[in-house]
Design a protein around this motif. Structure first.
Motif, PDB file in Angstrom:
ATOM      1  N   VAL A   1      64.482  78.830  20.755  1.00  0.00           N
ATOM      2  CA  VAL A   1      63.541  78.704  21.865  1.00  0.00           C
ATOM      3  C   VAL A   1      63.617  77.288  22.444  1.00  0.00           C
ATOM      4  O   VAL A   1      63.593  76.307  21.689  1.00  0.00           O
ATOM      5  CB  VAL A   1      62.104  79.000  21.390  1.00  0.00           C
ATOM      6  N   PRO A   2      63.720  77.132  23.763  1.00  0.00           N
ATOM      7  CA  PRO A   2      63.693  75.785  24.361  1.00  0.00           C
ATOM      8  C   PRO A   2      62.367  75.082  24.052  1.00  0.00           C
ATOM      9  O   PRO A   2      61.295  75.684  24.143  1.00  0.00           O
ATOM     10  CB  PRO A   2      63.831  76.065  25.870  1.00  0.00           C
ATOM     11  N   LEU A   3      62.460  73.821  23.688  1.00  0.00           N
ATOM     12  CA  LEU A   3      61.281  73.055  23.286  1.00  0.00           C
ATOM     13  C   LEU A   3      61.102  71.846  24.185  1.00  0.00           C
ATOM     14  O   LEU A   3      62.069  71.276  24.683  1.00  0.00           O
ATOM     15  CB  LEU A   3      61.414  72.593  21.829  1.00  0.00           C
ATOM     16  N   ARG A   4      59.846  71.455  24.373  1.00  0.00           N
ATOM     17  CA  ARG A   4      59.540  70.259  25.146  1.00  0.00           C
ATOM     18  C   ARG A   4      58.376  69.518  24.495  1.00  0.00           C
ATOM     19  O   ARG A   4      57.557  70.111  23.789  1.00  0.00           O
ATOM     20  CB  ARG A   4      59.176  70.615  26.592  1.00  0.00           C
ATOM     21  N   GLY A   5      58.307  68.235  24.735  1.00  0.00           N
ATOM     22  CA  GLY A   5      57.217  67.434  24.222  1.00  0.00           C
ATOM     23  C   GLY A   5      56.126  67.259  25.258  1.00  0.00           C
ATOM     24  O   GLY A   5      56.402  67.097  26.448  1.00  0.00           O
ATOM     25  N   ALA A   6      54.877  67.311  24.809  1.00  0.00           N
ATOM     26  CA  ALA A   6      53.730  67.117  25.709  1.00  0.00           C
ATOM     27  C   ALA A   6      52.543  66.678  24.878  1.00  0.00           C
ATOM     28  O   ALA A   6      52.140  67.393  23.943  1.00  0.00           O
ATOM     29  CB  ALA A   6      53.413  68.404  26.473  1.00  0.00           C
ATOM     30  N   ASN A   7      51.996  65.496  25.201  1.00  0.00           N
ATOM     31  CA  ASN A   7      50.801  64.995  24.512  1.00  0.00           C
ATOM     32  C   ASN A   7      50.983  64.957  22.996  1.00  0.00           C
ATOM     33  O   ASN A   7      50.115  65.388  22.236  1.00  0.00           O
ATOM     34  CB  ASN A   7      49.580  65.853  24.877  1.00  0.00           C
ATOM     35  N   ARG A   8      52.143  64.472  22.576  1.00  0.00           N
ATOM     36  CA  ARG A   8      52.491  64.329  21.158  1.00  0.00           C
ATOM     37  C   ARG A   8      52.495  65.676  20.429  1.00  0.00           C
ATOM     38  O   ARG A   8      52.224  65.771  19.248  1.00  0.00           O
ATOM     39  CB  ARG A   8      51.551  63.347  20.456  1.00  0.00           C
TER      40      ARG A   8
ATOM     41  N   PHE B   1      58.046  81.365  25.459  1.00  0.00           N
ATOM     42  CA  PHE B   1      59.116  82.355  25.452  1.00  0.00           C
ATOM     43  C   PHE B   1      58.520  83.754  25.560  1.00  0.00           C
ATOM     44  O   PHE B   1      57.351  83.974  25.243  1.00  0.00           O
ATOM     45  CB  PHE B   1      59.958  82.231  24.177  1.00  0.00           C
ATOM     46  N   ASP B   2      59.332  84.684  26.035  1.00  0.00           N
ATOM     47  CA  ASP B   2      58.926  86.079  26.126  1.00  0.00           C
ATOM     48  C   ASP B   2      59.613  86.882  25.025  1.00  0.00           C
ATOM     49  O   ASP B   2      60.782  86.633  24.692  1.00  0.00           O
ATOM     50  CB  ASP B   2      59.311  86.678  27.482  1.00  0.00           C
ATOM     51  N   VAL B   3      58.896  87.857  24.476  1.00  0.00           N
ATOM     52  CA  VAL B   3      59.450  88.727  23.441  1.00  0.00           C
ATOM     53  C   VAL B   3      59.286  90.174  23.891  1.00  0.00           C
ATOM     54  O   VAL B   3      58.169  90.643  24.105  1.00  0.00           O
ATOM     55  CB  VAL B   3      58.749  88.507  22.090  1.00  0.00           C
ATOM     56  N   ALA B   4      60.401  90.855  24.049  1.00  0.00           N
ATOM     57  CA  ALA B   4      60.395  92.264  24.444  1.00  0.00           C
ATOM     58  C   ALA B   4      60.608  93.137  23.220  1.00  0.00           C
ATOM     59  O   ALA B   4      60.999  92.658  22.144  1.00  0.00           O
ATOM     60  CB  ALA B   4      61.487  92.521  25.482  1.00  0.00           C
ATOM     61  N   ALA B   5      60.346  94.431  23.362  1.00  0.00           N
ATOM     62  CA  ALA B   5      60.521  95.372  22.256  1.00  0.00           C
ATOM     63  C   ALA B   5      61.934  95.256  21.699  1.00  0.00           C
ATOM     64  O   ALA B   5      62.917  95.269  22.452  1.00  0.00           O
ATOM     65  CB  ALA B   5      60.249  96.790  22.729  1.00  0.00           C
ATOM     66  N   GLY B   6      62.054  95.110  20.397  1.00  0.00           N
ATOM     67  CA  GLY B   6      63.351  94.988  19.746  1.00  0.00           C
ATOM     68  C   GLY B   6      63.856  93.566  19.615  1.00  0.00           C
ATOM     69  O   GLY B   6      64.804  93.304  18.870  1.00  0.00           O
ATOM     70  N   ASP B   7      63.246  92.621  20.335  1.00  0.00           N
ATOM     71  CA  ASP B   7      63.647  91.208  20.215  1.00  0.00           C
ATOM     72  C   ASP B   7      63.165  90.622  18.891  1.00  0.00           C
ATOM     73  O   ASP B   7      62.173  91.063  18.309  1.00  0.00           O
ATOM     74  CB  ASP B   7      63.060  90.380  21.358  1.00  0.00           C
ATOM     75  N   GLU B   8      63.873  89.578  18.456  1.00  0.00           N
ATOM     76  CA  GLU B   8      63.468  88.832  17.267  1.00  0.00           C
ATOM     77  C   GLU B   8      63.728  87.353  17.510  1.00  0.00           C
ATOM     78  O   GLU B   8      64.851  86.963  17.822  1.00  0.00           O
ATOM     79  CB  GLU B   8      64.222  89.323  16.030  1.00  0.00           C
ATOM     80  N   VAL B   9      62.680  86.551  17.399  1.00  0.00           N
ATOM     81  CA  VAL B   9      62.784  85.113  17.621  1.00  0.00           C
ATOM     82  C   VAL B   9      62.292  84.411  16.358  1.00  0.00           C
ATOM     83  O   VAL B   9      61.173  84.662  15.898  1.00  0.00           O
ATOM     84  CB  VAL B   9      61.936  84.666  18.830  1.00  0.00           C
ATOM     85  N   ALA B  10      63.130  83.539  15.808  1.00  0.00           N
ATOM     86  CA  ALA B  10      62.813  82.901  14.531  1.00  0.00           C
ATOM     87  C   ALA B  10      62.557  81.410  14.705  1.00  0.00           C
ATOM     88  O   ALA B  10      63.194  80.740  15.536  1.00  0.00           O
ATOM     89  CB  ALA B  10      63.955  83.131  13.540  1.00  0.00           C
ATOM     90  N   PHE B  11      61.632  80.889  13.919  1.00  0.00           N
ATOM     91  CA  PHE B  11      61.365  79.454  13.803  1.00  0.00           C
ATOM     92  C   PHE B  11      61.406  79.104  12.314  1.00  0.00           C
ATOM     93  O   PHE B  11      60.833  79.828  11.488  1.00  0.00           O
ATOM     94  CB  PHE B  11      59.974  79.089  14.322  1.00  0.00           C
ATOM     95  N   THR B  12      62.034  77.998  11.991  1.00  0.00           N
ATOM     96  CA  THR B  12      62.016  77.488  10.618  1.00  0.00           C
ATOM     97  C   THR B  12      61.645  76.020  10.642  1.00  0.00           C
ATOM     98  O   THR B  12      62.230  75.226  11.391  1.00  0.00           O
ATOM     99  CB  THR B  12      63.387  77.649   9.934  1.00  0.00           C
TER     100      THR B  12
END
Length: 628
Positions: A153-160, A166-177
């Motif tokens: 997922v694209p990330l940005r900094g704001a106020n520390r 991001f959008d998640v559609a049926a069947g999508d999988e987005v992971a964060f570690t």
């Protein structure tokens, strides 16, 4: 403002533990250990002091959640007007690395999601440097601590804060570690979240597989055992009392303590719970932790120790945290470690006796330690102490403390008698009988027909419910019956048991706290001993109803506001739940094993017939999810 205590679920990797709110915000997490400084402290302050939110961008979602089968993998489902998603949260570990994983899966439609990471080391006081690695991972560093955030997922900094939309559609999988490691060590390699999920699921389900599922309360027992495992450290064998510090016993009050340590008082309750469930490996690890922790001079015995057996648990306050819902102060460390509590001698000797009866390996050094503890207890049992509840209002001759001193001598005598261990039995028996007479003479109020909190007072105390449970007197003894009736009349509020009356000045603290859940389970245990099974079942069923939607309990409950109170999740509450369920499932449970055979001069048969069947379950090792 932090969520209600019961709106949190716990995930962990047998090294540390995180609290995840129903709203998708992780508000509490310490790295690398339960008692380390937190990097997410919003639980005790606000979002600026550290949290990680992963949730729909809109705030109108319907929320439901559950643990995946017999695991600590949390699944939170958000249903919005445009679709639904499931956020899967769990923790894993690698050598020198702890991993916090969040996977967002689309179920139907399309949902706009938001990730907001606010990392603040040292309990919310240190803002880390943030830099982007060549492989696009983010590195957040301050002092010896480092976090690596990995996602597509694209990330940005704001106020520390680190924001991802991001959008998640049926069947999508987005992971964060989010991976923690020491900043002076090499950056850990990239992490495959989906592979870790399968590995962690296998770990927890394999661990829970041997648990016998008989009885109507098996689900509650299994979840409590899983919680107990989550509060245990994979390497040291220590089991912390809770995963948090300073969650209040009264909202807005000052009874806010750090429970991320290991209490000796939990020892026997823990061993019974683990042995009854067949977890000989965990029981052995806890026993070995106990032996290491108490090693040394008997007069240095503490009531609690650090996760690895550390003795210095210096207490201090953190003024920059406003406290859970303005409940100040926030305390780190626990000064009660320096208190004198005679009951811990009984807990230690009882635990080691239980271990022998269950066949856990012992050696000559173990008996030598027990003899040294008993020799020291001979010189101090008749002195005042600080009592089981760690009150800070001065030492007294607490009745429960004296009873547990009796337990120490009783179990030492029985260990010698049953296992042929050399001991000065005549002297020990004489001291045991002397303590028994002293308690019956000075700890019993004839006018109330009840034992009392301490010698010479009329106040009651829920710890007196333990007298028949530990075998000090039979449950049918008129003095026990009178004590139970007095507690029912004076300490039961809305069906639950208070520890004692917290009137101003009686314990050095302002008045007010919730009903102590373990004490309410002890009341149910007393009903079992007296054959009042219907009442025991009714109380136990009501206590089970206090668990949150994923089966977790804090330390206390406020019937008026219908809220859980105190540190969370609480090992003592879950231990009591496990043991009471076993008691209700039939004769031979922990309450029978500890109290059977008691007489006017005391005595107990100890660990009962079920001990022989415990060894049928596989011995577990000290592994943790993701340990490989």
């Amino acid at each position: 403002m932090a969520s209600r205590i019961e709106d949190y679920a716990a995930i962990g990797n047998c090294e540390t533990l995180a609290l995840v709110g129903r709203d998708g915000s992780i508000d509490w997490l310490c790295f690398p250990r339960f008692d380390s400084a937190a990097c997410f402290s919003a639980l005790l302050g606000d979002s600026e002091q550290g949290r990680w939110l992963v949730a729909p961008a809109s705030d109108d979602a319907e929320i439901s959640r559950r643990y995946r089968d017999d695991t600590l993998i949390l699944e939170t489902t958000f249903k919005t007007a445009s679709g639904s998603v499931c956020v899967v949260d769990f923790m894993s570990r690698r050598e020198g690395v702890s991993d916090l994983v969040r996977i967002v899966r689309g179920i139907h439609g399309t949902v706009a999601m938001r990730s907001e990471l606010v990392a603040r080391f040292e309990y919310g006081s240190v803002v880390p440097w943030v830099s982007r690695k060549e492989d696009r991972r983010l590195e957040l560093t301050a002092g010896a601590d480092r976090l690596i955030l990995e996602t597509r997922v694209p990330l940005r900094g704001a106020n520390r804060r680190t924001i991802g939309e991001f959008d998640v559609a049926a069947g999508d999988e987005v992971a964060f570690t989010l991976s923690w490691s020491r900043s002076y060590r090499p950056v850990p390699p990239p992490f495959r979240a989906t592979d870790a999920l399968a590995e962690v699921e296998l770990f927890w389900s394999s661990w829970a597989a041997p648990i016998k599922r008989s009885g109507e309360w098996s689900e509650a027992v299994v979840r409590s055992l899983l919680t107990l495992k989550a509060l245990s450290h994979r390497e040291t064998g220590g089991i912390v009392a809770a995963g948090t510090t300073s969650l209040p016993e009264k909202i807005g009050g000052t009874r806010n303590w750090d429970y991320r340590f290991c209490w000796l008082r939990d020892a026997t309750f823990t061993l019974y719970a683990l042995l009854e469930a067949g977890f000989l490996g965990e029981a052995q690890a806890w026993r070995l932790w106990l032996l290491r922790a108490v090693a040394g001079s008997p007069d240095d015995l503490q009531i609690m120790y650090g996760v690895a057996g550390e003795r210095r648990l210096v207490e201090y306050e953190v003024p920059w945290l406003s406290g859970y819902q303005k409940s100040e102060p926030v305390r780190i460390g626990n000064a009660a470690a320096g208190q004198v509590q005679l009951d811990v001698y009984g807990e230690v000797l009882d635990a080691l006796y239980v271990a022998r009866r269950a066949g856990l390996a012992a050696n000559a050094a173990t008996w030598g330690l027990e003899c040294a503890l008993i020799a020291h207890l001979e010189t101090i049992w008749d002195q005042p102490d600080d009592g089981i509840w760690e009150v800070r209002g001065g030492r007294k001759h607490f009745t429960h403390s004296k009873v547990m001193a009796w337990v120490a001598f009783d179990r030492a005598v029985r260990s010698s008698e049953e296992f042929g261990l050399e001991a000065p039995l005549d002297r020990w028996r004489a001291i045991r009988d002397r303590i028994h007479r002293r308690v019956c003479d000075d700890g019993f109020d004839v006018k109330q027909n009840s034992f009392v909190q301490s010698f010479g007072v009329t106040a009651l105390d829920a710890s007196l419910l333990l007298l028949p449970i530990v075998g000090f007197l039979p449950a049918s003894d008129p003095r026990v019956l009178g004590t139970l009736a007095a507690i029912e009349q004076n300490l039961v509020r809305d069906g639950f048991v208070l520890r004692y009356h917290t009137t101003a000045g009686t314990d050095g603290l302002p008045p007010g706290e919730g009903a102590f859940l373990a004490c309410s389970f002890w009341l149910a245990d007393n009903y079992v001993l007296q054959g009042r099974i219907d009442e025991a079942r009714a109380l136990f069923t009501r206590l089970l109803s206090l668990r949150n939607d994923v089966g977790l309990l804090a330390e206390e409950y406020d019937p008026s506001s219908k809220r859980q109170l105190g540190n969370f999740p609480q090992a003592f509450s879950h231990l009591a739940l496990i043991n009471t369920a076993r008691n209700l499932m039939g004769a031979g449970g922990p309450v029978d094993q500890r109290s059977a055979g008691s007489s006017e001069t005391g005595g107990t048969k100890g660990f009962g017939s079920r001990a022989s069947s415990v060894g049928e379950a596989p011995i577990k090792d000290g592994s943790a999810p993701g340990s490989g």
